[in-house]
Design a protein around this motif. Structure first.
Motif, mmCIF file in Angstrom:
data_model
loop_
_atom_site.group_PDB
_atom_site.id
_atom_site.type_symbol
_atom_site.label_atom_id
_atom_site.label_comp_id
_atom_site.label_asym_id
_atom_site.label_seq_id
_atom_site.Cartn_x
_atom_site.Cartn_y
_atom_site.Cartn_z
ATOM 1 N N GLY A 127 0.767 -1.235 0.000
ATOM 2 C CA GLY A 127 0.000 0.000 0.000
ATOM 3 C C GLY A 127 0.798 1.286 0.000
ATOM 4 O O GLY A 127 0.341 2.308 0.527
ATOM 5 N N SER A 129 2.990 4.396 -2.006
ATOM 6 C CA SER A 129 3.066 5.124 -3.273
ATOM 7 C C SER A 129 4.445 5.734 -3.475
ATOM 8 O O SER A 129 5.208 5.912 -2.524
ATOM 9 N N ASN A 189 -0.734 1.794 -5.969
ATOM 10 C CA ASN A 189 -1.313 2.900 -5.200
ATOM 11 C C ASN A 189 -1.228 4.238 -5.920
ATOM 12 O O ASN A 189 -2.067 5.106 -5.719
#
Length: 370
Positions: A127, A129, A189
């Protein structure tokens, strides 16, 4: 197998048993959940069901069916729960079960080709980025600071390199080590973040990702003092080739993002030492179609459960009849054995992850790009 890769294996065979000592080759793997890897070991049998991938399974298992332990590859893996270290084998994927990511066949392939000690340093968290969590220092500002996970990655790599013997006890400091390559496998993400990329459904909507990834490459090379370190970009490919998508809804946005991920490799400054691997090539179309079909079974089950005119037993019988009409016994076996997670995790398929890991290693050894 390409010619350059084959020549590397040939050289490795010639050097086998040689007393020539070399710097320890170190490879860094970084990214989010698909670099962690969500392929459960129970899906290994699916690799052997396909004649094209069955030979790869033989490299992943011993003759008695147990998982291979690489005698010349060590790994230090920083994840959400801490650090896991040792000789490379299964279990260095996501830490909620016995799983693999791309690291397993990446290490196996390099061990076969190089026939010398190898250290893998892997840092991956689900999860995360690039625009925030892995944001590189050169793209930082007061409003958008260097990503916490970029700093964790750098700190862990440096910590391991300062005391390699804690991971690889036979490390010979006299010969030192060489940062031989970096693999980046991330993207989901950023791809789904409409707030960060408001024009993502239009061409050029992910240009900022391309710019950030280029800055990321420059920064990791600077921070690790390895200006020519080979960099492999694992281009997001969950779902397979976009031209084969049945629905056009996400066809454009997924392709725009994949193009943005691959873009830094075409920059003149990175020519020859930044390459791409299109992971869509290893998506399992059969497994995905079977999974889609099973979705119809689940939908039918919900429909039958609302039919007050049927007893529970009758609902069960009707559902089994519906399923038997949709699947052969062999197809059900493939689906049962082959899939262990969601589509955005490449279905938790070791057949997919094993091919991706091998492709990362081949790209690391090659001088070209896909």
């Amino acid at each position: 197998m390409n010619k350059r890769y084959a020549s590397v294996i040939a050289v490795g065979v010639l050097l086998c048993g040689s007393a020539m000592a070399r710097p320890l080759k170190v490879y860094i793997l970084a990214g989010q959940s698909n670099m962690e890897g969500h392929a459960q070991v129970r899906t290994f049998d699916h690799i052997g069901m396909d004649p094209e991938t069955a030979p790869l399974l033989k490299k992943m298992r011993n003759a008695d069916g147990t998982a291979r332990v690489c005698e010349k590859v060590w790994i230090s893996y920083l994840h959400n729960g801490g650090v896991k270290e040792g000789k490379l084998t299964t279990g260095f994927g996501a830490q909620n079960g016995e799983k693999i990511g791309p690291e397993f066949t990446f290490g196996i392939t390099l061990e076969e080709a190089l026939d010398e000690p190898i250290l893998i340093i892997k840092t991956a968290w689900g999860g995360k980025s690039l625009i925030k969590d892995f944001r590189p220092p050169s793209a930082a500002s007061e409003e958008r600071p260097t990503g916490e996970y970029y700093k964790l990655m750098v700190d862990h790599v440096n910590k391991v390199l300062k005391d390699i013997k804690t991971v690889y006890p036979d490390y010979d400091e006299k010969y030192g080590h060489e940062l031989a390559g970096f693999v980046w496998f991330q993207g989901w993400n950023d791809m789904v973040n409409g707030g960060a990329y408001p024009n993502r459904f239009k061409p050029g909507g992910y240009d900022e990702y391309s710019e950030l990834l280029a800055q990321f490459i420059r920064d990791v090379r600077k921070d690790f003092e390895a200006p020519e370190m080979r960099f492999v970009i694992g281009v997001m490919g969950a779902g397979g080739p976009t031209k084969l998508y049945k629905s056009p809804r996400y066809q454009g946005v997924h392709q725009y993002f994949r193009d943005a991920m691959a873009a830094p490799a075409s920059l003149p400054e990175f020519k020859g030492n930044v390459v791409t691997v299109l992971t869509e090539k290893y998506w399992d179309l059969q497994l995905a179609e079977l999974d889609e079909r099973m979705g119809k079974v689940k939908g039918k089950g919900k429909e039958l459960s609302k039919d007050a005119g049927l007893s529970k037993e009758q609902q069960k019988e009707a559902l089994e009849k519906f399923k038997s009409d949709l699947f052969t016994a062999e197809e059900l076996k493939i689906l049962e054995v082959g899939k262990s997670n969601a589509g955005f995790h490449y279905m938790g398929s070791s057949k997919i992850f094993a091919q991706i890991g091998r492709a990362f290693a081949e790209a690391m050894l090659d001088n070209g790009s896909e």
